[in-house]
Design a protein around this motif. Sequence first.
Motif, PDB file in Angstrom:
ATOM      1  N   CYS A 115      31.389  53.305 -14.381  1.00 35.77           N
ATOM      2  CA  CYS A 115      30.611  54.436 -14.927  1.00 35.77           C
ATOM      3  C   CYS A 115      30.707  55.652 -14.015  1.00 35.77           C
ATOM      4  O   CYS A 115      29.753  56.440 -13.916  1.00 35.77           O
ATOM      5  CB  CYS A 115      29.154  54.031 -15.104  1.00 35.77           C
ATOM      6  SG  CYS A 115      28.862  52.647 -16.203  1.00 35.77           S
ATOM      7  N   SER A 116      31.833  55.824 -13.347  1.00 34.90           N
ATOM      8  CA  SER A 116      31.924  56.874 -12.334  1.00 34.90           C
ATOM      9  C   SER A 116      32.578  58.159 -12.828  1.00 34.90           C
ATOM     10  O   SER A 116      32.597  59.158 -12.107  1.00 34.90           O
ATOM     11  CB  SER A 116      32.698  56.354 -11.111  1.00 34.90           C
ATOM     12  OG  SER A 116      34.023  56.022 -11.462  1.00 34.90           O
ATOM     13  N   THR A 117      33.138  58.165 -14.029  1.00 38.45           N
ATOM     14  CA  THR A 117      33.703  59.415 -14.536  1.00 38.45           C
ATOM     15  C   THR A 117      32.591  60.297 -15.096  1.00 38.45           C
ATOM     16  O   THR A 117      31.474  59.847 -15.336  1.00 38.45           O
ATOM     17  CB  THR A 117      34.755  59.163 -15.628  1.00 38.45           C
ATOM     18  OG1 THR A 117      34.167  58.398 -16.684  1.00 38.45           O
ATOM     19  CG2 THR A 117      35.948  58.426 -15.071  1.00 38.45           C
ATOM     20  N   ARG A 118      32.903  61.564 -15.319  1.00 37.53           N
ATOM     21  CA  ARG A 118      31.904  62.516 -15.767  1.00 37.53           C
ATOM     22  C   ARG A 118      32.105  62.897 -17.229  1.00 37.53           C
ATOM     23  O   ARG A 118      33.246  62.970 -17.716  1.00 37.53           O
ATOM     24  CB  ARG A 118      31.978  63.806 -14.935  1.00 37.53           C
ATOM     25  CG  ARG A 118      31.603  63.651 -13.476  1.00 37.53           C
ATOM     26  CD  ARG A 118      30.152  63.340 -13.302  1.00 37.53           C
ATOM     27  NE  ARG A 118      29.712  63.535 -11.922  1.00 37.53           N
ATOM     28  CZ  ARG A 118      28.651  62.954 -11.399  1.00 37.53           C
ATOM     29  NH1 ARG A 118      27.933  62.130 -12.131  1.00 37.53           N
ATOM     30  NH2 ARG A 118      28.312  63.181 -10.156  1.00 37.53           N
ATOM     31  N   TRP A 137      32.877  67.055 -10.803  1.00 31.36           N
ATOM     32  CA  TRP A 137      33.342  66.797 -12.161  1.00 31.36           C
ATOM     33  C   TRP A 137      34.631  65.992 -12.248  1.00 31.36           C
ATOM     34  O   TRP A 137      34.917  65.416 -13.298  1.00 31.36           O
ATOM     35  CB  TRP A 137      33.514  68.139 -12.903  1.00 31.36           C
ATOM     36  CG  TRP A 137      32.262  68.942 -12.913  1.00 31.36           C
ATOM     37  CD1 TRP A 137      32.015  70.080 -12.208  1.00 31.36           C
ATOM     38  CD2 TRP A 137      31.063  68.648 -13.629  1.00 31.36           C
ATOM     39  NE1 TRP A 137      30.737  70.522 -12.445  1.00 31.36           N
ATOM     40  CE2 TRP A 137      30.122  69.666 -13.316  1.00 31.36           C
ATOM     41  CE3 TRP A 137      30.678  67.635 -14.518  1.00 31.36           C
ATOM     42  CZ2 TRP A 137      28.842  69.685 -13.853  1.00 31.36           C
ATOM     43  CZ3 TRP A 137      29.398  67.664 -15.049  1.00 31.36           C
ATOM     44  CH2 TRP A 137      28.499  68.667 -14.711  1.00 31.36           C
ATOM     45  N   ILE A 138      35.417  65.953 -11.182  1.00 28.16           N
ATOM     46  CA  ILE A 138      36.699  65.247 -11.273  1.00 28.16           C
ATOM     47  C   ILE A 138      36.482  63.744 -11.132  1.00 28.16           C
ATOM     48  O   ILE A 138      35.439  63.285 -10.665  1.00 28.16           O
ATOM     49  CB  ILE A 138      37.691  65.749 -10.200  1.00 28.16           C
ATOM     50  CG1 ILE A 138      37.115  65.551  -8.786  1.00 28.16           C
ATOM     51  CG2 ILE A 138      38.048  67.196 -10.437  1.00 28.16           C
ATOM     52  CD1 ILE A 138      38.064  65.953  -7.678  1.00 28.16           C
ATOM     53  N   SER A 139      37.489  62.970 -11.524  1.00 26.00           N
ATOM     54  CA  SER A 139      37.425  61.522 -11.398  1.00 26.00           C
ATOM     55  C   SER A 139      37.549  61.125  -9.924  1.00 26.00           C
ATOM     56  O   SER A 139      37.998  61.912  -9.084  1.00 26.00           O
ATOM     57  CB  SER A 139      38.538  60.859 -12.207  1.00 26.00           C
ATOM     58  OG  SER A 139      39.815  61.282 -11.740  1.00 26.00           O
ATOM     59  N   THR A 140      37.156  59.891  -9.632  1.00 30.33           N
ATOM     60  CA  THR A 140      37.101  59.443  -8.233  1.00 30.33           C
ATOM     61  C   THR A 140      38.465  58.933  -7.759  1.00 30.33           C
ATOM     62  O   THR A 140      38.612  57.779  -7.353  1.00 30.33           O
ATOM     63  CB  THR A 140      36.048  58.336  -8.065  1.00 30.33           C
ATOM     64  OG1 THR A 140      36.320  57.290  -9.024  1.00 30.33           O
ATOM     65  CG2 THR A 140      34.660  58.877  -8.294  1.00 30.33           C
ATOM     66  N   GLY A 141      39.466  59.817  -7.781  1.00 32.97           N
ATOM     67  CA  GLY A 141      40.809  59.486  -7.323  1.00 32.97           C
ATOM     68  C   GLY A 141      41.100  60.078  -5.962  1.00 32.97           C
ATOM     69  O   GLY A 141      40.196  60.400  -5.182  1.00 32.97           O
ATOM     70  N   LYS A 393      30.125  58.793 -17.664  1.00 28.43           N
ATOM     71  CA  LYS A 393      30.804  58.314 -18.870  1.00 28.43           C
ATOM     72  C   LYS A 393      31.517  57.021 -18.527  1.00 28.43           C
ATOM     73  O   LYS A 393      32.144  56.916 -17.472  1.00 28.43           O
ATOM     74  CB  LYS A 393      31.793  59.375 -19.372  1.00 28.43           C
ATOM     75  CG  LYS A 393      32.416  59.072 -20.718  1.00 28.43           C
ATOM     76  CD  LYS A 393      33.210  60.271 -21.230  1.00 28.43           C
ATOM     77  CE  LYS A 393      34.361  60.631 -20.330  1.00 28.43           C
ATOM     78  NZ  LYS A 393      35.224  61.685 -20.911  1.00 28.43           N
ATOM     79  N   THR A 394      31.413  56.039 -19.403  1.00 30.40           N
ATOM     80  CA  THR A 394      32.041  54.748 -19.129  1.00 30.40           C
ATOM     81  C   THR A 394      33.563  54.855 -19.200  1.00 30.40           C
ATOM     82  O   THR A 394      34.115  55.485 -20.095  1.00 30.40           O
ATOM     83  CB  THR A 394      31.555  53.685 -20.119  1.00 30.40           C
ATOM     84  OG1 THR A 394      31.781  54.154 -21.462  1.00 30.40           O
ATOM     85  CG2 THR A 394      30.075  53.404 -19.934  1.00 30.40           C
ATOM     86  N   MET A 395      34.235  54.218 -18.254  1.00 21.57           N
ATOM     87  CA  MET A 395      35.705  54.225 -18.221  1.00 21.57           C
ATOM     88  C   MET A 395      36.283  53.081 -19.054  1.00 21.57           C
ATOM     89  O   MET A 395      37.423  53.145 -19.505  1.00 21.57           O
ATOM     90  CB  MET A 395      36.192  54.100 -16.775  1.00 21.57           C
ATOM     91  CG  MET A 395      35.773  55.240 -15.873  1.00 21.57           C
ATOM     92  SD  MET A 395      36.267  54.981 -14.146  1.00 21.57           S
ATOM     93  CE  MET A 395      38.041  54.996 -14.280  1.00 21.57           C
ATOM     94  N   THR A 396      35.497  52.009 -19.216  1.00 23.60           N
ATOM     95  CA  THR A 396      35.893  50.856 -20.007  1.00 23.60           C
ATOM     96  C   THR A 396      34.669  50.381 -20.778  1.00 23.60           C
ATOM     97  O   THR A 396      33.574  50.924 -20.623  1.00 23.60           O
ATOM     98  CB  THR A 396      36.393  49.710 -19.109  1.00 23.60           C
ATOM     99  OG1 THR A 396      35.305  49.283 -18.254  1.00 23.60           O
ATOM    100  CG2 THR A 396      37.565  50.141 -18.247  1.00 23.60           C
ATOM    101  N   THR A 409      31.506  56.301 -23.465  1.00 21.31           N
ATOM    102  CA  THR A 409      30.129  56.566 -23.877  1.00 21.31           C
ATOM    103  C   THR A 409      29.388  57.300 -22.757  1.00 21.31           C
ATOM    104  O   THR A 409      29.340  56.805 -21.620  1.00 21.31           O
ATOM    105  CB  THR A 409      29.385  55.260 -24.192  1.00 21.31           C
ATOM    106  OG1 THR A 409      30.039  54.596 -25.265  1.00 21.31           O
ATOM    107  CG2 THR A 409      27.940  55.539 -24.580  1.00 21.31           C
ATOM    108  N   PRO A 410      28.795  58.466 -23.020  1.00 19.51           N
ATOM    109  CA  PRO A 410      27.992  59.136 -22.001  1.00 19.51           C
ATOM    110  C   PRO A 410      26.767  58.293 -21.635  1.00 19.51           C
ATOM    111  O   PRO A 410      26.111  57.729 -22.512  1.00 19.51           O
ATOM    112  CB  PRO A 410      27.580  60.446 -22.668  1.00 19.51           C
ATOM    113  CG  PRO A 410      28.583  60.657 -23.757  1.00 19.51           C
ATOM    114  CD  PRO A 410      28.937  59.288 -24.241  1.00 19.51           C
TER     115      PRO A 410
END
Length: 519
Positions: A115-118, A137-141, A393-396, A409-410
């Motif tokens: 749940c780490s994406t925005r 706002w960016i993904s955790t890369g 937002k869920t990644m999976t 899903t937010p």
Amino acid sequence: MAPEFIFLIAPSKLHSIEPSSSLSTTPKAEAFPAGKGNEDTPPCFYGKRKLPPGPNGLPFLGNLLQIGPKPHRSLAKLAEQYGPLFTIQLGRHTNVVVSSAEMAEEIFRKHDAECSTRFLPDAVAGGLINHDVSMPWISTGDQWRTIRRALSTYLTNPNKLDKLQGLRLKSVTQMVEHVKEISKTGQVVNIGNLAFITALNQMSNTCFSEDVAHFNSDPDGTEFEHAVKTIMKVDGKMNLADFFPWLKYFDPQGIRRDAKAAYSWLDQLCEKFINKRLRHRESNCPPHGDLLDSFLDFQQENEVYFGVRQIKVLLMDLFIAGTDTNATTIEWTMTELILNPDIMQKLREELNKRIGGEGSLEEAEILEIPYLQFVLKESMRLHLVSPFLLPRKTMTNVKLNGYIIPKNTPVMINAWAIARDSDSWQNPTKFTPERFLSSEIEYKGQNFSFLPFGSGRRICPGIRLAERVMGLILMSLVSQFDWKLPNNMLPKDVDMDDTFGVLSQKATPLLLIPTTINN
């Protein structure tokens, strides 16, 4: 769709109404006892997806009309009926709302990575030109990890904080002298504005070694305040373009327009400081040793993920996150101290006792004054300035409390509701700093009933700086001055209403008359 439909769902009309079973798009769940879930309640189904229960909604609109102008409050009320984990349909988006410490802990401990994406609001997507390199706002890369490493090395490292504390102290000293001058005339002080300019100059000195605002209504300072407050307002506003993507082109509420103007102003300001510093370094002048110098040094070793563009956006992020938030906390805290003069006096006595023997205190020593920390903690709990953690937002597909939360899903974490949950807090609406006296509850992300800075890998990276900034400002205001309400106003007449945005601020500014204490 007819153009007039836009006016039918304008923000002024988004007031709370009772859900109508005749217009339901999902099965109505049985009511939960206040603050409790009911495991026997059947889940809602959207197609074949098993989701938590939630309120009935209207076709097309979903539950938008049930949200109102203060979503943190209206969603907290819905949680009393549908439980600490429920589903709500906002336009075309199905959202899951978390409203208890138990559910928050399950997300942060078990599903933090998933749940780490925005969820990127249109205000940010359309307003911030370089949002693709903005850390919140960016993904955790790799990009995100590089920026976090720069912050942990050069901003929140205790040694670096100690090294730059003199620059922040200068800003607070200017604030104290300004208030002393006002106290001679008996004029009022706008506490929120005073704290904002002080926090702004503390941040600008940390970053650039110079002030960007002054207390005499400096035009640039006023413009800076307008830009930051606009961003905080529009980024958290209920934006119809977020719920109905086809409205983005029309921008019916003017949110994208206002966001773009505010972000652009900050962008140009930070770019000006960076270019000025680059010319300074090219001339082989002595370094300032501030945060900007550190970032430019760090860039030389990390050019792929930390160029000038990333530095500029990161500076913008720091000003947005580190000024109005701290100022709003100070304003709410001073409000509660005015309403509770016994607490104000107890705090002043502790401060004077500690300062009296020292003459002055280092920033790190301020963190060791217990009652000052209790007061700030209780203010952050009762008046959580960020009522919702930035939207995830869920990644999976995520299995949560027996339900399946689909990918993309937010997830809305109502930290305001959690901080006022009677299951976690005794007398949760009462301002009681003593509740922390024998408590080990901290705001570092491990106590899920208290999340002013968030938790997990997305926790606010500026906690150590924020606690120093707020502690120093509050200590100075309480130990140096007596305060009273203007025009013979009584404490019961103080407006305690709040506004909603990214921040929950006082709807009516706190105005106080200072009297200098001759210590």
